[in-house]
Design a protein around this motif. Structure first.
Motif, PDB file in Angstrom:
ATOM      1  N   HIS A 143       0.831  -1.203   0.000  1.00 20.54           N
ATOM      2  CA  HIS A 143       0.000   0.000   0.000  1.00 20.54           C
ATOM      3  C   HIS A 143       0.865   1.253   0.000  1.00 20.54           C
ATOM      4  O   HIS A 143       0.590   2.218  -0.728  1.00 20.54           O
ATOM      5  CB  HIS A 143      -0.919   0.001   1.225  1.00 20.54           C
ATOM      6  N   VAL A 144       1.941   1.248   0.808  1.00 18.78           N
ATOM      7  CA  VAL A 144       2.844   2.402   0.870  1.00 18.78           C
ATOM      8  C   VAL A 144       3.488   2.655  -0.494  1.00 18.78           C
ATOM      9  O   VAL A 144       3.524   3.786  -0.990  1.00 18.78           O
ATOM     10  CB  VAL A 144       3.940   2.170   1.936  1.00 18.78           C
ATOM     11  N   VAL A 145       3.994   1.585  -1.117  1.00 19.05           N
ATOM     12  CA  VAL A 145       4.705   1.728  -2.389  1.00 19.05           C
ATOM     13  C   VAL A 145       3.750   2.135  -3.513  1.00 19.05           C
ATOM     14  O   VAL A 145       4.060   3.029  -4.307  1.00 19.05           O
ATOM     15  CB  VAL A 145       5.433   0.417  -2.745  1.00 19.05           C
ATOM     16  N   THR A 146       2.588   1.495  -3.591  1.00 23.66           N
ATOM     17  CA  THR A 146       1.653   1.828  -4.665  1.00 23.66           C
ATOM     18  C   THR A 146       1.103   3.244  -4.509  1.00 23.66           C
ATOM     19  O   THR A 146       0.882   3.943  -5.503  1.00 23.66           O
ATOM     20  CB  THR A 146       0.488   0.825  -4.718  1.00 23.66           C
ATOM     21  N   THR A 147       0.898   3.680  -3.259  1.00 23.08           N
ATOM     22  CA  THR A 147       0.449   5.056  -3.034  1.00 23.08           C
ATOM     23  C   THR A 147       1.504   6.045  -3.517  1.00 23.08           C
ATOM     24  O   THR A 147       1.191   7.056  -4.162  1.00 23.08           O
ATOM     25  CB  THR A 147       0.162   5.293  -1.539  1.00 23.08           C
TER      26      THR A 147
END
Length: 291
Positions: free
Chosen positions: A47-51
């Protein structure tokens, strides 16, 4: 902001989140399959990376390991993301855990960024390492923190000893896993004494980075898209080589070699072991994520 900077920034955020979760013991385990375990941290880091990626690249089409469908058409995606490569390795304090992202154009990898995190003394000190690769006429492989530092794979033609790394799952206790893993390692270590094997536990990106830097001569790994695609730009950019082959069980795998001598040696022992080498590069636009 160019694509290379977007990938580097997203990987940096992923590595920092992995470190924070590790230090705060936020890596609860959950069961997935009969002989495997994975961390919920995969989803959090994903989630952190895709955001981070979507905030910098509007409309980017992302393929993320933990949420990928069973079958994927690589032409439908701009980026492939492996939030934590070797989650279980991190949980068991093994080196080489990483965050990997690769850009695709019409299903073909063109540039990538792999970040790795290693604990040096328990939970007290972490080392972040970022390496990038790009293909094309002016392809290169470079340090993502200091872009001026370039990497080239070794071009030795006849070293006295090859360093070989074989991917196997240290946490899969099934007899087949250990039989296959040790068999492949032994096949790359004939009595000639020309090879010394390292059995690597779980991180494909670790092997590709090592070959690209010239610290590893031969690496064999799996053909899952998020495992091997980030490594292709690194190999091409550093001048290394790779080929695909099918093992005796019919599984499609990849072998990377850092020099012409290592490439010839790897092909020779694979053929002697009864494996089929694919002379053409099978860039499979539609792949099974479970392969």
């Amino acid at each position: 902001m160019n694509v290379s900077d977007i990938l580097i920034d997203a990987v940096k955020e992923g590595l920092q989140h992995i470190e924070n979760a590790y230090q705060q013991n936020e890596l609860p385990l959950t069961s997935k399959g009969t002989h495997t375990e994975t961390a919920l941290a995969d989803l959090k880091v994903g989630h952190v990376v895709t955001t981070a990626l979507r905030s910098r690249w509007k409309g980017a089409r992302l393929l993320v390991e933990e949420t990928a469908p069973t079958f994927v058409d690589l032409r439908a995606y701009d980026l492939v993301v492996d939030p934590i490569d070797s989650t279980r390795g991190l949980l068991h304090n093994l080196p080489g855990t990483g965050c990997a992202i690769v850009q695709l154009v019409n299903g073909v990898p063109v540039q990538s960024c792999i970040g790795q995190i290693t604990t040096t003394s328990g939970k007290t000190r972490f080392l972040h390492d970022i390496i990038c690769g790009c293909t094309g006429k002016n392809g290169s492989c470079f340090d993502g923190r200091k872009k001026e530092r370039r990497y080239r794979a070794s071009f030795r033609t006849a070293p006295n000893e090859f360093i070989v790394c074989v991917e196997m799952d240290a946490f899969d206790t099934s007899p087949k896993n250990f039989t296959d893993g040790f068999r492949i390692a032994e096949e790359l270590m004939p009595p000639k004494g020309k090879a010394r094997a390292i059995r690597m536990f779980g991180s494909s990106s670790f092997g590709f980075v090592a070959v690209s830097r010239g610290s590893l001569d031969i690496f064999t790994g799996s053909r899952k898209p998020w495992d091997y695609l980030p490594g292709i730009p690194l190999l091409i950019g550093s001048g290394a080589s790779y080929f695909f082959y099918t093992d005796r069980s019919g599984n499609l795998r990849i072998c990377a070699a850092g020099s012409r001598g290592a490439l010839a040696y790897a092909k020779e022992v694979h053929l002697q072991a009864g494996m089929k080498i694919l002379e053409t590069d099978p860039v499979m636009l539609s792949v099974a994520a479970s392969v």
